[in-house]
Scaffold this motif. Sequence first.
Motif, PDB file in Angstrom:
ATOM      1  N   ILE A  38       0.846  -1.200   0.000  1.00  0.00           N
ATOM      2  CA  ILE A  38       0.000   0.000   0.000  1.00  0.00           C
ATOM      3  C   ILE A  38       0.877   1.243   0.000  1.00  0.00           C
ATOM      4  CG2 ILE A  38      -1.599   1.329   1.409  1.00  0.00           C
ATOM      5  CD1 ILE A  38      -2.905  -1.260   2.243  1.00  0.00           C
ATOM      6  N   LYS A  41       2.282   1.729  -3.392  1.00  0.00           N
ATOM      7  CA  LYS A  41       1.341   2.190  -4.416  1.00  0.00           C
ATOM      8  C   LYS A  41       1.054   3.677  -4.257  1.00  0.00           C
ATOM      9  CE  LYS A  41      -1.414   1.599  -7.867  1.00  0.00           C
ATOM     10  NZ  LYS A  41      -1.597   3.030  -8.084  1.00  0.00           N
ATOM     11  N   VAL A  42       0.895   4.121  -2.995  1.00  0.00           N
ATOM     12  CA  VAL A  42       0.626   5.548  -2.776  1.00  0.00           C
ATOM     13  C   VAL A  42       1.832   6.378  -3.203  1.00  0.00           C
ATOM     14  CG1 VAL A  42       0.105   7.274  -1.021  1.00  0.00           C
ATOM     15  CG2 VAL A  42      -1.045   5.095  -0.968  1.00  0.00           C
ATOM     16  N   LEU A  44       3.719   5.703  -5.675  1.00  0.00           N
ATOM     17  CA  LEU A  44       3.917   5.441  -7.104  1.00  0.00           C
ATOM     18  C   LEU A  44       4.992   4.390  -7.378  1.00  0.00           C
ATOM     19  CD1 LEU A  44       3.889   9.142  -8.379  1.00  0.00           C
ATOM     20  CD2 LEU A  44       1.979   7.746  -7.667  1.00  0.00           C
ATOM     21  N   ARG A  45       5.166   3.444  -6.451  1.00  0.00           N
ATOM     22  CA  ARG A  45       6.140   2.375  -6.655  1.00  0.00           C
ATOM     23  C   ARG A  45       5.414   1.033  -6.736  1.00  0.00           C
ATOM     24  NH1 ARG A  45       8.727   1.287  -2.210  1.00  0.00           N
ATOM     25  NH2 ARG A  45       7.557   2.551  -0.772  1.00  0.00           N
ATOM     26  N   TYR A  46       6.169  -0.077  -6.754  1.00  0.00           N
ATOM     27  CA  TYR A  46       5.578  -1.406  -6.784  1.00  0.00           C
ATOM     28  C   TYR A  46       5.654  -2.118  -5.441  1.00  0.00           C
ATOM     29  CZ  TYR A  46       4.666  -1.745 -11.747  1.00  0.00           C
ATOM     30  OH  TYR A  46       4.136  -1.576 -12.991  1.00  0.00           O
ATOM     31  N   LEU A  49       8.027  -7.486  -4.891  1.00  0.00           N
ATOM     32  CA  LEU A  49       7.424  -7.995  -6.125  1.00  0.00           C
ATOM     33  C   LEU A  49       8.008  -9.324  -6.557  1.00  0.00           C
ATOM     34  CD1 LEU A  49       5.543  -7.279  -8.462  1.00  0.00           C
ATOM     35  CD2 LEU A  49       7.425  -6.133  -9.564  1.00  0.00           C
ATOM     36  N   TYR A  50       9.299  -9.537  -6.339  1.00  0.00           N
ATOM     37  CA  TYR A  50       9.954 -10.640  -7.033  1.00  0.00           C
ATOM     38  C   TYR A  50       9.838 -11.983  -6.333  1.00  0.00           C
ATOM     39  CZ  TYR A  50      11.676  -7.657 -10.626  1.00  0.00           C
ATOM     40  OH  TYR A  50      11.730  -6.832 -11.695  1.00  0.00           O
ATOM     41  N   LYS A  53       6.242 -13.723  -8.125  1.00  0.00           N
ATOM     42  CA  LYS A  53       5.836 -12.541  -8.892  1.00  0.00           C
ATOM     43  C   LYS A  53       4.382 -12.559  -9.368  1.00  0.00           C
ATOM     44  CE  LYS A  53       7.847  -9.397 -12.192  1.00  0.00           C
ATOM     45  NZ  LYS A  53       8.787  -9.231 -13.286  1.00  0.00           N
ATOM     46  N   PHE A 286      -6.590  -0.513   6.826  1.00  0.00           N
ATOM     47  CA  PHE A 286      -6.670   0.946   6.845  1.00  0.00           C
ATOM     48  C   PHE A 286      -5.567   1.525   7.733  1.00  0.00           C
ATOM     49  CE2 PHE A 286      -8.518   4.996   8.329  1.00  0.00           C
ATOM     50  CZ  PHE A 286      -8.637   5.611   7.090  1.00  0.00           C
ATOM     51  N   PHE A 289      -2.585   1.499   5.782  1.00  0.00           N
ATOM     52  CA  PHE A 289      -2.631   2.535   4.754  1.00  0.00           C
ATOM     53  C   PHE A 289      -2.226   3.893   5.302  1.00  0.00           C
ATOM     54  CE2 PHE A 289      -5.540   5.976   3.456  1.00  0.00           C
ATOM     55  CZ  PHE A 289      -5.043   6.228   2.192  1.00  0.00           C
ATOM     56  N   LEU A 290      -2.566   4.148   6.588  1.00  0.00           N
ATOM     57  CA  LEU A 290      -2.260   5.462   7.170  1.00  0.00           C
ATOM     58  C   LEU A 290      -0.763   5.744   7.155  1.00  0.00           C
ATOM     59  CD1 LEU A 290      -4.670   5.650  10.195  1.00  0.00           C
ATOM     60  CD2 LEU A 290      -4.821   6.855   8.052  1.00  0.00           C
TER      61      LEU A 290
ATOM     62  N   PRO B  24      -0.824   6.461 -10.918  1.00  0.00           N
ATOM     63  CA  PRO B  24       0.069   5.733 -11.816  1.00  0.00           C
ATOM     64  C   PRO B  24       1.228   5.138 -11.027  1.00  0.00           C
ATOM     65  CG  PRO B  24       0.578   8.043 -11.889  1.00  0.00           C
ATOM     66  CD  PRO B  24      -0.527   7.899 -10.886  1.00  0.00           C
ATOM     67  N   ARG B  25       2.054   4.370 -11.720  1.00  0.00           N
ATOM     68  CA  ARG B  25       3.294   3.880 -11.109  1.00  0.00           C
ATOM     69  C   ARG B  25       4.445   4.373 -11.963  1.00  0.00           C
ATOM     70  NH1 ARG B  25       0.773  -1.577  -9.564  1.00  0.00           N
ATOM     71  NH2 ARG B  25       0.929  -1.568  -7.321  1.00  0.00           N
ATOM     72  N   THR B  27       7.625   3.307 -11.642  1.00  0.00           N
ATOM     73  CA  THR B  27       8.758   2.384 -11.681  1.00  0.00           C
ATOM     74  C   THR B  27       8.995   1.888 -13.103  1.00  0.00           C
ATOM     75  OG1 THR B  27       8.075   1.662  -9.510  1.00  0.00           O
ATOM     76  CG2 THR B  27       9.691   0.306 -10.646  1.00  0.00           C
TER      77      THR B  27
END
Lengths: 333, 165
Positions: A38, A41-42, A44-46, A49-50, A53, A286, A289-290, B24-25, B27
Motif C-alpha cells: 500500500i 502504491k501511494v 507510485l512504486r511497486y 514484487l519478485y 511474482k 486501513f 494505509f495510514l 500511476p506507477r 517504476t
Amino acid sequence: MNIIDLLFQPYIFIPLVFPGLIAAFVLLLIIIWLERKIAAKVQLRYGPLYVLKPLGGVIQTIADLLRYLFQEPIIPKDVDKVAFLLTPVFLFGLAYLPLVIIPISPTYYAFRSDLSLLIALALATLAPIFTLIMGWASNNKFSLIGSVREGYLVTSYEMPIFLSALSMAVLYNSLDLVEIAEAQRKIWGVFLNPVAAANMLVLIYMSTSKFPFEIPEAESEIVAGPYTEYSGIIYGLVMGASYIKLYVLSLIYSILFLGGWNPSPSPDPLISGGVLFLKAFILVAFGAFLRAVYPRFRIDQAVNIGWRIAFPLSLLSILISLILILGGVSFGS
Amino acid sequence: MGVERTARHLRAIFTGMKYLFIGPRLTIMYPDEIEELPESYRGMIEYDWDSCIKCSLCAMVCPADAMKMYVSKEESEREGKVVKRPGINYTRCVFCGFCVDICPTNSLRFTGVHDVAYYTYEEQIYTPQEFSKGVPKPIYDREPKKVKAILDEKRGIVYEPSGRS
C-alpha cells in the motif's frame, strides 16, 4: 470423540485456529506485505514484487520470517537477561490472549461471560506494562526513551478507549460481546453513535502505534524505541505483537460498531466468522494505509489529542448514548 | 477550528486513497525494460586504436585522474621513441566527457553502455589494449524491452515502448 471433532470444539477452535493463533498468524504475514504494497502504491512504486511474482510478492513476509528465524539473536552483555528474553513472549501472548473471548457467531464461542467486553479490553491493555519492562531491561537509552513515550501514550489513550467502548455497552445495555453483536441486527453501532466510533478508531491506531502516532518506535529519532536491542526471531515476536494487538482491537471494534457478524447469510460459524474477520481485516489494512499518508506527531501533540480531544469526545459519546436511551432507543433486556 | 482540522485530515486520507486506487506507477522494471538513451548520453567510453595520435590531451584534461597514459613498449621499440597510449580507470572516471571533447581526432567516443558489473577493482582498470577492444556488453537474462519516457500532463512520467530496438 476423535481428534477432528475435538479440533472443531469451540474451546479449541477459537483460540487455536480461528480467529485465534493460526488466523492471526496468517493475517500477520499478509498485513506486513500489504502494508509495504500500500505504501508503495501511494508513493507510485511497486513494493515487494519478485518473491512469487504472479501474486505480487505475497510470500515476501515468509522469506523475511525465514531470515529472522536463522539470524543470530544477539543478547547484549549488560541487559537484564530474564526480563529481556521473557517480555517479548509475554507481550505477544498478552496481545493474542483476548482472541479467546471473541465470539464468531451467536452460538459459537470459546466461553461466554456477562463481562466479556470488559475482559477483552482488560487483557488488551496489559501489554504496555511489558513494553515498559522491555525498555528498562534493554539497558539502552533509545529503549528507555521509547518505552517512556509508550507510558505517556498509555495514560492518554487508555481511558478514552475504555469510555468509548463502554458508551456502547451503555447503549446496548450489555457487556456481553454476543449480545452486543446480536443487538445490531437492524442498525450498526457506528450509525447510532458516530462520535464513539470515530474516537475509538483513532485511539486504536494510537494504542498500537500505527502511523500518525508511531511515537514509541519513531525510527528516525530513536532507532526502534523499546525494540532497539532485539534481533532475530525475538524481534519478529515484538514486531508481530503490535499487529496482533491491532487485529484484536479491530475485532472488538467490529463487534462494537460494525455489527459483528451482521449481516451474515447464515449462522454457520465459518461464514459469520468470515464476515467478522473481513471487517477486522479492512480496519487493520486501513491502519497500514495510514503509514503512507501521515508523518509522525510529536509526543506532546499526541498526548494533547488524547487528553484534550479524545477524552472529552468519549464523555460526549456516553452522553449521546444516554440521550439515545432517553429518546427511546432500547436494546436487549 | 476543529472542523477545519478534521476536514484537512480527511482530505489527506482522500488524497492517499486516490493514489492507492487510481494513481500511476513510475517504476521502470529495469532488467526487463530499459530506457532508451538520448544521443548524447555519457556512458562508457570507447577508444579507437588507429586514429589516436597519442597527444596525451585526454590524460591531461581528466579531472578525476582516471585517464592515464601507458608506455606502449612495442611501438616505442619500433619507432625508437617513447610512445604513450591512454588507458582508463573506471573506479575513478566521473563520466564528465572532457576527454571526449578534447580529443582532436575523435578517437574517444561515448557509448550508451552504463550497466556493467565487475567482481574486482582490478577489472575496472583498462590498459590501452583492453581499452581499444571496445566496451563490454551488458548481459541480460531476457532480451529487454526498450521504452522511452514521455511526460504526460496528467499522469506524470509514462514509459511507452519505443519504436527502435
